[in-house]
Design a protein around this motif. Structure first.
Motif, PDB file in Angstrom:
ATOM      1  N   GLY A  70       2.268  -0.983 -41.478  1.00  0.00           N
ATOM      2  CA  GLY A  70       2.344  -1.987 -40.751  1.00  0.00           C
ATOM      3  C   GLY A  70       2.696  -3.398 -41.291  1.00  0.00           C
ATOM      4  N   ALA A  71       3.180  -4.299 -40.356  1.00  0.00           N
ATOM      5  CA  ALA A  71       3.746  -5.644 -40.798  1.00  0.00           C
ATOM      6  C   ALA A  71       3.136  -6.702 -39.763  1.00  0.00           C
ATOM      7  N   LYS A  78      12.190 -11.156 -40.396  1.00  0.00           N
ATOM      8  CA  LYS A  78      11.476 -10.472 -41.655  1.00  0.00           C
ATOM      9  C   LYS A  78      10.649  -8.978 -40.913  1.00  0.00           C
ATOM     10  N   LEU A  79      10.341  -8.950 -39.772  1.00  0.00           N
ATOM     11  CA  LEU A  79       9.651  -7.795 -39.242  1.00  0.00           C
ATOM     12  C   LEU A  79      10.648  -6.540 -39.087  1.00  0.00           C
ATOM     13  N   ARG A  80      11.900  -6.980 -38.546  1.00  0.00           N
ATOM     14  CA  ARG A  80      13.159  -6.190 -38.483  1.00  0.00           C
ATOM     15  C   ARG A  80      13.526  -5.583 -39.931  1.00  0.00           C
ATOM     16  N   ASP A  81      13.552  -6.378 -40.888  1.00  0.00           N
ATOM     17  CA  ASP A  81      13.935  -6.077 -42.137  1.00  0.00           C
ATOM     18  C   ASP A  81      12.957  -5.135 -42.628  1.00  0.00           C
ATOM     19  N   GLU A  90       8.190   0.169 -34.929  1.00  0.00           N
ATOM     20  CA  GLU A  90       8.050  -0.984 -34.117  1.00  0.00           C
ATOM     21  C   GLU A  90       6.458  -1.141 -33.533  1.00  0.00           C
ATOM     22  N   LYS A  91       5.917  -0.254 -33.232  1.00  0.00           N
ATOM     23  CA  LYS A  91       4.702  -0.287 -32.556  1.00  0.00           C
ATOM     24  C   LYS A  91       3.533  -0.959 -33.401  1.00  0.00           C
ATOM     25  N   ASN A  92       3.979  -0.862 -34.903  1.00  0.00           N
ATOM     26  CA  ASN A  92       2.912  -1.398 -35.985  1.00  0.00           C
ATOM     27  C   ASN A  92       3.260  -2.669 -36.532  1.00  0.00           C
TER      28      ASN A  92
END
Length: 372
Positions: A70-71, A78-81, A90-92
């Motif tokens: 997760g992030a 940054k999340l997409r990267d 994506e749910k994490n």
């Protein structure tokens, strides 16, 4: 050589020793190939996707007992990267407003907080309230009061609180601690810890008191504080400190540039330490006893660490510190392992109490008593 061999054999066989894993030490010549790890895995989300967050994420790709799943970031790009680079669903992924929803995500066990120091307390409490274990980068917070609040929240929610003391698992560090415990250095008399570098970008968060809680002491000086404690093997009972500031434009009020500090210990041993943002080539520990000495240079960098004693060089293969740290912390959380040097919230709190006292000693010019 025989004492070192016996030591390694004992800790490898010990049911409580995960501190220097087999993949760090190297398998014995007559050992069969290591079986793939099939035990419990700690599923970790990283909060704060900056330079050190990226370093930890990269190191975790080699971990056996911890997995990045997760992030959490305030920056959508940054999340997409990270989703793309590390295969994070994506749910994490969360931002700083909605990560309380972790409580409803059974696929994440722990959150590693790698954000500016002043944010640690509130973020750790929210993570704990969500029922997740907390791993927090050091310093644990900006003062002892906030550190205690973090400990209380984690205890209330029955989750672990660990602090990112990666050096507590570093093999050469642990070997020197072993030799000191075994009496090879004799009576410990003196420790020196030199920690510093010339800091760059004057606009970064580490030079903003409201985010960092200070300056060099919070970032690099904590290594000398913590190192004095585990190298000497005692808790200090007093501290004195002096601050030097040559660039008040860069180092605003409340942001220390250079602090020299001294610690006194119950046995009579003393520590003399330096924390600075204005000098390079400072990463040295020196421990002196009446029968021998130990020197580490570099002592706390990302590696490889170099160390020697009066008996010669210490030789261990280098393994990425953060990889070892995450495997070790997984063992602590999931299996109840006990590290040689603690990495829990109480350990982090002791360093914060010393930092509070150092700042008080600078302000008053007096020797400040410590009760840890």
């Amino acid at each position: 050589m025989s004492s070192r061999r016996n030591f390694l054999q004992k800790i490898t066989a010990s049911a409580i020793a995960l501190q220097i894993p087999d993949f760090v030490l190297g398998a014995p010549e007559d050992a069969s190939p290591q079986e793939p790890y099939e035990g419990p895995v700690l599923r970790v989300a990283i909060m704060g996707l900056g330079s050190y967050g990226n370093r930890v994420a990269g190191a975790m790709q080699s971990s056996q007992k911890a997995k990045l799943v997760g992030a959490i970031s305030g920056t959508p790009s940054k999340l997409r990267d990270w989703q793309s680079k590390y295969g994070i669903p994506e749910k994490n992924c969360y931002n700083y407003e909605n990560f309380d929803a972790l409580k409803d995500n059974p696929d994440i066990d722990a959150v590693y907080i790698i954000t500016p120091n002043a944010l640690h307390k509130d973020q750790a409490i929210r993570v704990a309230n969500a029922g997740k274990h907390v791993i927090c980068e050091k310093p644990m917070s900006i003062n002892a009061k906030d550190g205690q609040a973090m400990i209380d929240a984690c205890k209330k929610n029955n989750v672990k609180l660990l602090v990112g003391y990666r050096m507590h698992f570093e093999p050469k560090t642990l070997e020197i601690i072993r030799r000191r415990k075994e009496g090879e250095l004799g009576k410990v008399l003196f420790f020196q810890g030199l920690c510093g570098f010339i800091i760059g970008d004057p606009t970064q968060w580490r030079l903003k008191k409201e985010l960092a809680g200070g300056g060099a002491m919070m970032d690099i000086g904590i290594y000398a504080i913590n190192g004095a404690r585990y190298m000497i093997g005692e808790e200090p009972i007093w501290v004195t400190a002096q601050e030097t500031k040559t660039n008040p434009e860069k180092f605003k009020p409340g942001v220390d540039e250079t602090i020299q500090f001294q610690l006194g210990f119950p046995s009579g041993a003393v520590a003399s330490c330096l924390s600075t943002y204005s000098l390079n080539n400072l990463d040295r520990f020196f421990l002196n006893g009446d029968k021998g000495f130990a020197e580490m240079l570099p002592s706390t960098g990302y590696g490889p660490i170099k160390a020697r004693t009066n008996k010669g060089e210490l030789d261990y293969p280098h393994v990425t510190h953060q990889t070892v740290q995450m495997d070790e912390m997984a063992g602590i959380i999931l299996e109840g392992k006990k590290p040689i040097v603690p990495v829990d919230g109480e350990e982090g709190l002791k360093d914060l109490k010393i930092i509070d006292a150092i700042f008080l000693a600078v302000k008053t010019g007096k020797k400040v008593p410590l009760k840890l």
